[in-house]
Design a protein around this motif. Sequence first.
Motif, PDB file in Angstrom:
ATOM      1  N   UNK A  50       0.833  -1.211   0.000  1.00  0.00           N
ATOM      2  CA  UNK A  50       0.000   0.000   0.000  1.00  0.00           C
ATOM      3  C   UNK A  50       0.867   1.260   0.000  1.00  0.00           C
ATOM      4  N   UNK A  51       2.128   1.139   0.390  1.00  0.00           N
ATOM      5  CA  UNK A  51       3.027   2.287   0.455  1.00  0.00           C
ATOM      6  C   UNK A  51       3.658   2.634  -0.880  1.00  0.00           C
ATOM      7  N   UNK A  52       3.274   1.954  -1.934  1.00  0.00           N
ATOM      8  CA  UNK A  52       3.841   2.282  -3.245  1.00  0.00           C
ATOM      9  C   UNK A  52       3.313   3.605  -3.775  1.00  0.00           C
ATOM     10  N   UNK A  53       2.222   4.061  -3.195  1.00  0.00           N
ATOM     11  CA  UNK A  53       1.628   5.342  -3.579  1.00  0.00           C
ATOM     12  C   UNK A  53       1.411   6.166  -2.312  1.00  0.00           C
ATOM     13  N   UNK A  54       1.289   7.484  -2.428  1.00  0.00           N
ATOM     14  CA  UNK A  54       1.052   8.304  -1.231  1.00  0.00           C
ATOM     15  C   UNK A  54      -0.254   7.929  -0.537  1.00  0.00           C
ATOM     16  N   UNK A  55      -0.258   8.050   0.768  1.00  0.00           N
ATOM     17  CA  UNK A  55      -1.431   7.670   1.551  1.00  0.00           C
ATOM     18  C   UNK A  55      -2.637   8.556   1.263  1.00  0.00           C
ATOM     19  N   UNK A  56      -2.414   9.717   0.676  1.00  0.00           N
ATOM     20  CA  UNK A  56      -3.506  10.649   0.413  1.00  0.00           C
ATOM     21  C   UNK A  56      -4.483  10.156  -0.649  1.00  0.00           C
ATOM     22  N   UNK A  57      -4.107   9.167  -1.451  1.00  0.00           N
ATOM     23  CA  UNK A  57      -5.043   8.690  -2.467  1.00  0.00           C
ATOM     24  C   UNK A  57      -6.112   7.781  -1.875  1.00  0.00           C
ATOM     25  N   UNK A  58      -5.872   7.293  -0.677  1.00  0.00           N
ATOM     26  CA  UNK A  58      -6.845   6.433  -0.018  1.00  0.00           C
ATOM     27  C   UNK A  58      -7.848   7.286   0.753  1.00  0.00           C
ATOM     28  N   UNK A  59      -9.003   6.709   1.023  1.00  0.00           N
ATOM     29  CA  UNK A  59     -10.026   7.391   1.798  1.00  0.00           C
ATOM     30  C   UNK A  59      -9.582   7.590   3.239  1.00  0.00           C
ATOM     31  N   UNK A  60     -10.302   8.428   3.946  1.00  0.00           N
ATOM     32  CA  UNK A  60      -9.947   8.749   5.339  1.00  0.00           C
ATOM     33  C   UNK A  60      -9.946   7.502   6.220  1.00  0.00           C
ATOM     34  N   UNK A  61     -10.875   6.587   5.995  1.00  0.00           N
ATOM     35  CA  UNK A  61     -10.932   5.368   6.804  1.00  0.00           C
ATOM     36  C   UNK A  61      -9.686   4.517   6.638  1.00  0.00           C
ATOM     37  N   UNK A  62      -9.265   4.324   5.411  1.00  0.00           N
ATOM     38  CA  UNK A  62      -8.046   3.542   5.139  1.00  0.00           C
ATOM     39  C   UNK A  62      -6.828   4.273   5.686  1.00  0.00           C
ATOM     40  N   UNK A  63      -6.804   5.594   5.569  1.00  0.00           N
ATOM     41  CA  UNK A  63      -5.683   6.366   6.113  1.00  0.00           C
ATOM     42  C   UNK A  63      -5.583   6.189   7.623  1.00  0.00           C
ATOM     43  N   UNK A  64      -6.705   6.203   8.301  1.00  0.00           N
ATOM     44  CA  UNK A  64      -6.686   6.025   9.760  1.00  0.00           C
ATOM     45  C   UNK A  64      -6.253   4.616  10.140  1.00  0.00           C
ATOM     46  N   UNK A  65      -6.776   3.620   9.418  1.00  0.00           N
ATOM     47  CA  UNK A  65      -6.365   2.236   9.684  1.00  0.00           C
ATOM     48  C   UNK A  65      -4.870   2.060   9.458  1.00  0.00           C
ATOM     49  N   UNK A  66      -4.366   2.622   8.362  1.00  0.00           N
ATOM     50  CA  UNK A  66      -2.958   2.492   8.014  1.00  0.00           C
ATOM     51  C   UNK A  66      -2.029   3.390   8.808  1.00  0.00           C
ATOM     52  N   UNK A  67      -2.589   4.260   9.618  1.00  0.00           N
ATOM     53  CA  UNK A  67      -1.784   5.122  10.478  1.00  0.00           C
ATOM     54  C   UNK A  67      -1.800   4.660  11.922  1.00  0.00           C
ATOM     55  N   UNK A  68      -2.955   4.203  12.396  1.00  0.00           N
ATOM     56  CA  UNK A  68      -3.082   3.891  13.817  1.00  0.00           C
ATOM     57  C   UNK A  68      -3.239   2.397  14.118  1.00  0.00           C
ATOM     58  N   UNK A  69      -4.097   1.687  13.396  1.00  0.00           N
ATOM     59  CA  UNK A  69      -4.349   0.283  13.715  1.00  0.00           C
ATOM     60  C   UNK A  69      -3.225  -0.619  13.216  1.00  0.00           C
ATOM     61  N   UNK A  70      -2.915  -0.512  11.954  1.00  0.00           N
ATOM     62  CA  UNK A  70      -1.780  -1.223  11.349  1.00  0.00           C
ATOM     63  C   UNK A  70      -0.876  -0.132  10.771  1.00  0.00           C
ATOM     64  N   UNK A  71       0.027   0.397  11.557  1.00  0.00           N
ATOM     65  CA  UNK A  71       0.743   1.626  11.168  1.00  0.00           C
ATOM     66  C   UNK A  71       1.785   1.420  10.072  1.00  0.00           C
ATOM     67  N   UNK A  72       1.291   1.351   8.827  1.00  0.00           N
ATOM     68  CA  UNK A  72       2.208   1.171   7.706  1.00  0.00           C
ATOM     69  C   UNK A  72       2.477   2.466   6.947  1.00  0.00           C
ATOM     70  N   UNK A  73       1.542   3.409   6.991  1.00  0.00           N
ATOM     71  CA  UNK A  73       1.716   4.649   6.229  1.00  0.00           C
ATOM     72  C   UNK A  73       2.784   5.583   6.786  1.00  0.00           C
ATOM     73  N   UNK A  74       2.888   5.769   8.100  1.00  0.00           N
ATOM     74  CA  UNK A  74       3.851   6.759   8.600  1.00  0.00           C
ATOM     75  C   UNK A  74       5.296   6.462   8.222  1.00  0.00           C
ATOM     76  N   UNK A  75       5.677   5.202   8.150  1.00  0.00           N
ATOM     77  CA  UNK A  75       7.088   4.892   7.916  1.00  0.00           C
ATOM     78  C   UNK A  75       7.580   5.374   6.562  1.00  0.00           C
ATOM     79  N   UNK A  76       6.708   5.440   5.578  1.00  0.00           N
ATOM     80  CA  UNK A  76       7.127   5.855   4.237  1.00  0.00           C
ATOM     81  C   UNK A  76       6.654   7.264   3.907  1.00  0.00           C
ATOM     82  N   UNK A  77       5.482   7.625   4.354  1.00  0.00           N
ATOM     83  CA  UNK A  77       4.876   8.892   3.954  1.00  0.00           C
ATOM     84  C   UNK A  77       5.341  10.099   4.756  1.00  0.00           C
TER      85      UNK A  77
END
Length: 122
Positions: A50-77
């Motif tokens: 999912x980190x192959x593209x910026x997190x902003x292309x995903x909806x707010x729900x996916x952004x929150x999941x990928x930031x807090x529940x399964x924190x994969x977005x912060x490490x790359x974005x």
Amino acid sequence: MTPGNIAGYLFLFLMGCVWLYVLQMIPVLLSFALMKTEGIFQAFYGLHDLNKVPMDIYGKGIQRLGTFLIPIFPMVNYPGRFLTGYLKGWQMVYGMLMPLALFGGIRILWKLALRKYTSADG
């Protein structure tokens, strides 16, 4: 680009490396308890894709999941968002403190897992 921008980027990049290390340790720790872990590793790498593209292309729900529940977005974005000025203050704090907290937690779990580990030979 100022030296402060470069230092901030490098620091968040380093925290992203810590974050990735912690997240990659979770399937390793699960492999101590489970016999077949190929699915767990494939799921992790699928989530990491999912980190192959910026997190902003995903909806707010996916952004929150990928930031807090399964924190994969912060490490790359977060490092790139810092350089472009889109990183909010709370994200900066979260990106600095959460990897360190997770690292401390994974160290404790690693030590517990090693105590309970038995090899296949007995």
